[in-house]
Each structure stands twice: as structure tokens, then as C-alpha cells.
Design a protein around this motif. Structure first.
Motif, PDB file in Angstrom:
ATOM      1  N   LEU A  27      -5.727   1.593  30.296  1.00  0.00           N
ATOM      2  CA  LEU A  27      -5.722   3.045  30.227  1.00  0.00           C
ATOM      3  C   LEU A  27      -6.155   3.488  28.847  1.00  0.00           C
ATOM      4  O   LEU A  27      -5.768   2.870  27.849  1.00  0.00           O
ATOM      5  CB  LEU A  27      -4.318   3.574  30.529  1.00  0.00           C
ATOM      6  CG  LEU A  27      -3.810   3.201  31.921  1.00  0.00           C
ATOM      7  CD1 LEU A  27      -2.703   2.180  31.797  1.00  0.00           C
ATOM      8  CD2 LEU A  27      -3.344   4.412  32.673  1.00  0.00           C
ATOM      9  N   GLY A  28      -6.941   4.549  28.803  1.00  0.00           N
ATOM     10  CA  GLY A  28      -7.404   5.064  27.518  1.00  0.00           C
ATOM     11  C   GLY A  28      -7.497   6.569  27.533  1.00  0.00           C
ATOM     12  O   GLY A  28      -7.537   7.196  28.594  1.00  0.00           O
ATOM     13  N   TRP A  29      -7.538   7.169  26.349  1.00  0.00           N
ATOM     14  CA  TRP A  29      -7.583   8.623  26.210  1.00  0.00           C
ATOM     15  C   TRP A  29      -7.953   9.013  24.799  1.00  0.00           C
ATOM     16  O   TRP A  29      -7.891   8.202  23.880  1.00  0.00           O
ATOM     17  CB  TRP A  29      -6.213   9.225  26.552  1.00  0.00           C
ATOM     18  CG  TRP A  29      -5.107   8.547  25.792  1.00  0.00           C
ATOM     19  CD1 TRP A  29      -4.740   8.764  24.488  1.00  0.00           C
ATOM     20  CD2 TRP A  29      -4.267   7.492  26.246  1.00  0.00           C
ATOM     21  NE1 TRP A  29      -3.717   7.924  24.135  1.00  0.00           N
ATOM     22  CE2 TRP A  29      -3.402   7.127  25.191  1.00  0.00           C
ATOM     23  CE3 TRP A  29      -4.149   6.824  27.459  1.00  0.00           C
ATOM     24  CZ2 TRP A  29      -2.452   6.132  25.307  1.00  0.00           C
ATOM     25  CZ3 TRP A  29      -3.193   5.829  27.564  1.00  0.00           C
ATOM     26  CH2 TRP A  29      -2.359   5.495  26.494  1.00  0.00           C
ATOM     27  N   SER A 126      -8.314  14.408  26.383  1.00  0.00           N
ATOM     28  CA  SER A 126      -9.638  14.325  27.003  1.00  0.00           C
ATOM     29  C   SER A 126     -10.055  12.869  27.156  1.00  0.00           C
ATOM     30  O   SER A 126      -9.445  11.965  26.579  1.00  0.00           O
ATOM     31  CB  SER A 126     -10.668  15.092  26.166  1.00  0.00           C
ATOM     32  OG  SER A 126     -10.705  14.595  24.849  1.00  0.00           O
ATOM     33  N   ASN A 127     -11.092  12.660  27.943  1.00  0.00           N
ATOM     34  CA  ASN A 127     -11.666  11.316  28.162  1.00  0.00           C
ATOM     35  C   ASN A 127     -10.638  10.307  28.662  1.00  0.00           C
ATOM     36  O   ASN A 127     -10.731   9.119  28.356  1.00  0.00           O
ATOM     37  CB  ASN A 127     -12.339  10.794  26.892  1.00  0.00           C
ATOM     38  CG  ASN A 127     -13.407  11.726  26.372  1.00  0.00           C
ATOM     39  OD1 ASN A 127     -14.148  12.302  27.152  1.00  0.00           O
ATOM     40  ND2 ASN A 127     -13.467  11.905  25.062  1.00  0.00           N
ATOM     41  N   ALA A 128      -9.659  10.766  29.438  1.00  0.00           N
ATOM     42  CA  ALA A 128      -8.656   9.843  29.971  1.00  0.00           C
ATOM     43  C   ALA A 128      -9.264   9.034  31.112  1.00  0.00           C
ATOM     44  O   ALA A 128     -10.003   9.563  31.948  1.00  0.00           O
ATOM     45  CB  ALA A 128      -7.436  10.613  30.455  1.00  0.00           C
ATOM     46  N   PHE A 129      -8.942   7.746  31.139  1.00  0.00           N
ATOM     47  CA  PHE A 129      -9.464   6.876  32.193  1.00  0.00           C
ATOM     48  C   PHE A 129      -8.468   5.769  32.500  1.00  0.00           C
ATOM     49  O   PHE A 129      -7.574   5.462  31.716  1.00  0.00           O
ATOM     50  CB  PHE A 129     -10.802   6.251  31.776  1.00  0.00           C
ATOM     51  CG  PHE A 129     -10.690   5.260  30.649  1.00  0.00           C
ATOM     52  CD1 PHE A 129     -10.391   3.920  30.888  1.00  0.00           C
ATOM     53  CD2 PHE A 129     -10.877   5.662  29.327  1.00  0.00           C
ATOM     54  CE1 PHE A 129     -10.286   3.009  29.841  1.00  0.00           C
ATOM     55  CE2 PHE A 129     -10.778   4.757  28.277  1.00  0.00           C
ATOM     56  CZ  PHE A 129     -10.471   3.427  28.538  1.00  0.00           C
ATOM     57  N   VAL A 130      -8.649   5.193  33.669  1.00  0.00           N
ATOM     58  CA  VAL A 130      -7.965   3.956  34.033  1.00  0.00           C
ATOM     59  C   VAL A 130      -9.056   3.027  34.576  1.00  0.00           C
ATOM     60  O   VAL A 130      -9.998   3.477  35.228  1.00  0.00           O
ATOM     61  CB  VAL A 130      -6.839   4.182  35.071  1.00  0.00           C
ATOM     62  CG1 VAL A 130      -7.382   4.790  36.355  1.00  0.00           C
ATOM     63  CG2 VAL A 130      -6.098   2.880  35.365  1.00  0.00           C
ATOM     64  N   ARG A 131      -8.932   1.758  34.247  1.00  0.00           N
ATOM     65  CA  ARG A 131      -9.897   0.796  34.765  1.00  0.00           C
ATOM     66  C   ARG A 131      -9.161  -0.465  35.180  1.00  0.00           C
ATOM     67  O   ARG A 131      -8.081  -0.779  34.648  1.00  0.00           O
ATOM     68  CB  ARG A 131     -10.984   0.495  33.737  1.00  0.00           C
ATOM     69  CG  ARG A 131     -10.495  -0.225  32.510  1.00  0.00           C
ATOM     70  CD  ARG A 131     -11.550  -0.266  31.414  1.00  0.00           C
ATOM     71  NE  ARG A 131     -11.139  -1.194  30.372  1.00  0.00           N
ATOM     72  CZ  ARG A 131     -11.786  -2.315  30.059  1.00  0.00           C
ATOM     73  NH1 ARG A 131     -12.895  -2.629  30.681  1.00  0.00           N
ATOM     74  NH2 ARG A 131     -11.326  -3.112  29.115  1.00  0.00           N
ATOM     75  N   VAL A 132      -9.726  -1.159  36.137  1.00  0.00           N
ATOM     76  CA  VAL A 132      -9.180  -2.439  36.594  1.00  0.00           C
ATOM     77  C   VAL A 132     -10.150  -3.529  36.168  1.00  0.00           C
ATOM     78  O   VAL A 132     -11.350  -3.442  36.444  1.00  0.00           O
ATOM     79  CB  VAL A 132      -8.969  -2.456  38.119  1.00  0.00           C
ATOM     80  CG1 VAL A 132      -8.526  -3.828  38.590  1.00  0.00           C
ATOM     81  CG2 VAL A 132      -7.953  -1.391  38.533  1.00  0.00           C
TER      82      VAL A 132
END
Length: 193
Positions: A27-29, A126-132
Motif C-alpha cells: 500500500l502506498g500514498w 492522494s495517489n493512494a494505491f494497493v498492489r498485489v
């Protein structure tokens, strides 16, 4: 090829990726220009849920003060207090093959630490994401960019990993809560002090 998801989209995780058992949920932001002067401390957590969407107890809540749960199947890699830098700000590792049989769903969430006291909410993120990511080869399998649909929320259910007919699937949830961690815990059947 990385699959990019939209809010509400559900996609197969293991059926289309044979041998995928150990994953990293990253997870990032970033914070935007309306940050208010205080550091943002966003915290990723995982809730291990039964078929009714409830956690069995505090041991099913994996976060910065309880880094391992589900008989070792879910591991939080540690708290990032500022979110500075590129890439994942926090990670949760999941060994899908070791998740206990009573756990139907792993909900991945993000909360803002001391949001009320600091006057912060997800409208300032802003620019929040989740990745697998496949832990075995470090290849990104899928990604969900949350967009900026939030204003007053202080807690988010970002995504869910869930069992369906013996396979694991991914649900890009993106639902916000006001009331921070306490509201989130209550939603999953846990009472926090």
C-alpha cells in the motif's frame, strides 16, 4: 502483465496464476498540499474474517502492534510513520495456503493515526494505491489506484482477499468510514478501548 482494477471490481487471484501462494499486499500514498503541517501517519491493517464478515477476536486484527496473525499466514512488515519516499509505504504478506480454514476473507484497511487530533482525513491524501505482488518472483500481479473519492473519511477498507470455490479472489473495495480505527473495528465485530 499487471491488471489495473476499478472500485468494486472482483478478479480471480489464484485460479489464473497457478502456484501463486505467497503474496505481498503493498500500500502506498502521498499527502497533498492541504496537509495542515502535521505528518500523516497512515497505518495498514488486515482483519481475518469469517463467513459472516466478523473477526473472531483481537488476534484476527493484524497491525503495527500485532504483526502476525492467522497461525503465521498474515504478516505486517512494520509501521512507516511518514509515508515518505516512492513505492510501497507499508506491506502485508499473506501465505494463502496457510490461512486458517475458518477465515473466508482478509480485509486490508488503512487508517490515519490520530486523525481527529491532527485535523486529517483521506481528502488530504492522494495517489493512494494497493498492489498485489507475487513474493516468489517479485512480479506485480494487480493494482488498484483508489482515486480521490474521499473527503471526511479517516479509515478505508481498501480491498479484500476472499475464498470462492477453493480459489482466492481479490475485491477492490474502496469504502470509507468516519470514526477511524474504532469504527472500522466495530464494523468487523471488534471492540477497541
Amino acid at each position: 502483465m499487471v491488471i489495473s482494477l476499478q472500485k468494486g471490481q472482483k478478479i480471480d487471484l489464484t485460479k489464473g496464476n497457478p502456484g501463486l501462494t505467497k503474496i505481498i499486499v503493498g500500500l502506498g500514498w502521498d499527502t497533498n498540499k492541504y496537509s495542515g503541517g502535521s505528518d500523516f501517519d497512515l497505518d495498514a491493517s488486515a482483519f481475518l474474517l469469517d463467513k459472516n464478515g466478523r473477526a473472531g477476536g483481537i488476534e484476527d486484527f493484524i497491525y503495527y502492534n500485532n504483526l502476525v496473525g492467522g497461525n503465521g499466514s498474515v504478516k505486517h512488515t512494520g509501521d512507516n510513520l511518514t509515508g515518505a519516499g516512492e513505492g510501497d509505504d507499508e506491506q502485508i504478506k499473506v501465505d494463502l495456503g496457510l490461512v486458517p480454514a475458518h477465515v473466508d476473507k482478509v480485509a486490508i484497511t488503512v487508517t490515519i493515526h490520530e486523525a481527529i487530533a491532527r485535523g486529517q482525513n483521506f481528502g488530504q491524501v492522494s495517489n493512494a494505491f494497493v498492489r498485489v505482488v507475487n513474493e516468489a518472483n517479485e512480479q506485480e500481479v494487480m493494482r488498484y489506484d483508489l482515486g480521490e473519492d474521499f473527503s471526511v473519511e479517516t479509515a478505508l477498507v481498501v480491498c479484500e482477499l476472499y475464498r470462492y470455490q477453493g480459489e482466492w479472489k481479490f475485491n477492490a473495495v474502496g469504502n470509507g468510514f468516519s470514526g477511524g480505527l474504532a469504527a472500522l473495528c466495530s464494523n468487523f465485530g471488534l471492540q477497541v478501548g
